[in-house]
Scaffold this active site. Sequence first.
Site, PDB file in Angstrom:
ATOM      1  N   PHE A 165      -5.795   7.539  -3.205  1.00 32.14           N
ATOM      2  CA  PHE A 165      -6.926   7.749  -4.108  1.00 32.14           C
ATOM      3  C   PHE A 165      -7.993   6.673  -3.920  1.00 32.14           C
ATOM      4  CE2 PHE A 165      -3.752  10.107  -6.614  1.00 32.14           C
ATOM      5  CZ  PHE A 165      -4.485  11.223  -6.990  1.00 32.14           C
ATOM      6  N   ASP A 166      -9.232   7.108  -3.941  1.00 32.04           N
ATOM      7  CA  ASP A 166     -10.360   6.208  -4.128  1.00 32.04           C
ATOM      8  C   ASP A 166     -10.388   5.834  -5.613  1.00 32.04           C
ATOM      9  OD1 ASP A 166     -12.954   4.946  -3.634  1.00 32.04           O
ATOM     10  OD2 ASP A 166     -13.800   6.673  -4.680  1.00 32.04           O
TER      11      ASP A 166
END
Length: 226
Positions: A8-9
Amino acid sequence: MKYEIILFDVDDTLFDFAKTEREALQKTFQLFGAGTDWTDYLPPYKEISAGLWRDLEQGGISIAELGVERFRRLFLANDLEIDPELFNREYLGNLGKEVHLTEGAVELCNSLSAYRLAIITNGFTEVQKSRIAGSPLCDSFELLVTSEEAGFQKPAPGIFDYLFAKLQIVDKEKVLIVGDSLTSDIQGGVNYGIDTCWFNPQRKENTLGIRPTYEIHSLKELTHVL
């Protein structure tokens, strides 16, 4: 299960960065005596900052240089006699205290207990660690990797090499990256040969020719992808 590891960003993916940035800037400008006039500097700051983050993605500037340079340029353009290095230090401290999650982030991460979850971000290490530690997502991730720590920034393969080594990943087909930025998250995933999921809540038109494997408009839609 096609994927085993979800990357995930952080900003504008799991966390609402627009609100985070605004709150932190307000507190910092007020600390330096800008008062209610601080909002006048928000549009030019965003423009300067966006350009520098693009430079970072292209390897034209380091994350440490970016932090001070954005305020140096802003203060110079607006005749403000404020030390940009000191201002940036206070701003990053305030930024790390702001915890504003994207709608559905907690529910999504709680639903992914069967997967290995990790963070891959171009943000400042201490800021990202502080915000995640202070959020309901504090126990959700096996690893947090920042560009500052890795010495490479998305979309460069180096940051993925660093993360893959840390997690001892050998099969790229088992990995999916989720993020809001076509030029950073999605291009990075494409460059590295892993599947990508573009988080596009505002339904922006994709004019860049960068093709994600999937596109979602809310975080809860990721469960359908998986």
